[in-house]
Write an enzyme that holds these catalytic residues in place. Structure first.
Site, mmCIF file in Angstrom:
data_model
loop_
_atom_site.group_PDB
_atom_site.id
_atom_site.type_symbol
_atom_site.label_atom_id
_atom_site.label_comp_id
_atom_site.label_asym_id
_atom_site.label_seq_id
_atom_site.Cartn_x
_atom_site.Cartn_y
_atom_site.Cartn_z
ATOM 1 C CE LYS A 37 7.622 0.424 2.987
ATOM 2 N NZ LYS A 37 6.903 1.388 3.498
ATOM 3 C CG ASP A 64 4.659 2.447 0.390
ATOM 4 O OD1 ASP A 64 3.546 2.624 -0.117
ATOM 5 O OD2 ASP A 64 4.782 2.053 1.726
ATOM 6 C CG LEU A 65 4.575 8.936 -1.669
ATOM 7 C CD1 LEU A 65 4.802 10.240 -2.529
ATOM 8 C CD2 LEU A 65 4.972 9.100 -0.067
ATOM 9 C CE LYS A 66 0.504 1.618 1.437
ATOM 10 N NZ LYS A 66 1.612 2.078 2.386
ATOM 11 C CE1 TYR A 67 1.309 10.353 -4.663
ATOM 12 C CE2 TYR A 67 2.036 8.944 -6.696
ATOM 13 C CZ TYR A 67 2.402 9.984 -5.702
ATOM 14 O OH TYR A 67 3.734 10.604 -5.871
ATOM 15 C CG ASP A 69 -7.023 13.216 -5.514
ATOM 16 O OD1 ASP A 69 -7.898 13.518 -6.023
ATOM 17 O OD2 ASP A 69 -6.143 13.765 -4.464
ATOM 18 C CB ILE A 70 -9.775 13.014 -9.360
ATOM 19 C CG1 ILE A 70 -8.924 14.009 -9.523
ATOM 20 C CG2 ILE A 70 -11.100 13.409 -8.565
ATOM 21 C CD1 ILE A 70 -9.464 15.681 -10.152
ATOM 22 N N PRO A 71 -8.534 10.613 -11.023
ATOM 23 C CG PRO A 71 -9.894 9.336 -12.509
ATOM 24 C CD PRO A 71 -10.153 10.221 -11.666
ATOM 25 C CG ASN A 72 -5.565 15.397 -14.706
ATOM 26 O OD1 ASN A 72 -4.986 14.938 -15.825
ATOM 27 N ND2 ASN A 72 -5.388 16.355 -14.204
ATOM 28 C CB THR A 126 -2.285 -6.483 5.768
ATOM 29 O OG1 THR A 126 -1.359 -5.434 5.877
ATOM 30 C CG2 THR A 126 -1.777 -6.876 4.620
ATOM 31 C CD GLN A 196 4.579 -6.309 10.019
ATOM 32 O OE1 GLN A 196 3.338 -6.721 9.743
ATOM 33 N NE2 GLN A 196 5.388 -5.433 9.294
ATOM 34 N N GLY A 216 11.966 -4.041 7.094
ATOM 35 C CA GLY A 216 12.472 -2.798 7.792
ATOM 36 C C GLY A 216 13.221 -3.303 9.231
ATOM 37 N NE ARG A 217 9.072 -2.659 12.862
ATOM 38 C CZ ARG A 217 7.878 -2.714 13.227
ATOM 39 N NH1 ARG A 217 7.648 -2.403 14.499
ATOM 40 N NH2 ARG A 217 7.040 -3.226 12.471
#
Ligand code: C5P
Length: 240
Positions: A37, A64-67, A69-72, A126, A196, A216-217
């Site tokens: 990731k 994992d950039l979690k966009y 923004d506007i649809p286009n 979360t 966590q 990860g850890r």
């Protein structure tokens, strides 16, 4: 479950800053996990080179950039991610139906039924509580919003969601067996919980219906990361 299927479920969180570390981790565990990731931290410092470096070592990537923004803009950014050949990418379901649907249409138009990047929606982070939601004007319980947004994502053609292990059962029930569920917050029986809080073991999360586990850890901080990844595979294989 056989060893290969169990290994493919593990996504190693590459929470590092530099390409030298990407090289180190790819070398060490590309054969032991299913995916790496790459999130905002690494992508902001190294960009697509980080993706290429993992791929050069034979590793698959979850970008994992979690966009949001506007649809286009989200559609075009996701298309670029798909052209890099990442296996998974993601966006925020709170961006709405049109944003998600336009993104999936752009991918389908380019890939025309061929294998393509699978897109996941983030529902409610979360880290958000009911109070966080109220602060932005959402008066519904977190769990209701998670299920509502997962269903919205599915109706827009999105392939799955990222969710807390505690929400996996609910989402599986609401969205059916083919909807992908990726879950962080997983801790093997033998490891520390770090920061966590609402954790679950890999075996439990898979039993609940998770397709992939972000870890990860527990691997990166272990004395022997490769052996630790193998032990997590063993734990997943034991799931009936
Ligand atoms: O080291 P650890 O196993 O806690 O890493 C989990 C990874 O999953 C980190 O990259 C973290 O940012 C990410 N994540 C998370 N909880 C979420 C969403 C993402 O831990 N709810």
């Amino acid at each position: 479950m056989n060893r290969e299927n169990a290994r493919e479920k593990i996504i190693f969180a590459l929470d590092v800053n530099g390409l030298d570390e990407v090289e180190k981790w790819s070398d060490l565990i590309a054969a032991k996990v299913g995916m790496f990731k790459i999130g905002k931290q690494l992508f902001t410092s190294c960009g697509p080179e980080a993706v290429k470096s993992v791929q050069k070592h034979g590793g698959e990537v979850f970008l994992d950039l979690k966009y949001h923004d506007i649809p286009n803009t989200v559609a075009m950014a996701t298309l670029q991610a798909a052209r890099m050949g990442v296996k998974l990418a993601n966006l925020h379901a709170l961006g709405g139906y049109e944003m998600m649907a336009m993104t999936m249409e752009a991918l389908d138009k380019e890939f025309k039924g061929a294998q393509r990047t699978r897109v996941l929606a983030v529902t409610i982070l979360t880290s958000s509580t009911e109070e966080t939601l109220r602060g932005v004007g959402i008066e519904y319980p977190v769990q209701d919003m998670v299920v509502r947004l997962a269903k919205l994502a599915k109706s827009a053609g999105v392939d799955g969601v990222v969710a807390s292990p505690h929400e996996v059962g609910l989402i599986r029930q609401a969205c059916g067996p083919d909807f992908l569920i990726v879950t962080p917050g997983v801790r093997p029986v033998f490891s520390s919980t770090d920061d966590q809080k609402r954790i679950m073991t890999p075996g439990e999360a898979v039993r609940q219906g998770a397709d992939y586990l972000v870890i990860g850890r527990p691997i990166s901080a272990a004395g022997d990361p490769a052996k630790t990844a193998d032990m997590i595979v063993d734990e997943i294989m034991a799931v009936q």
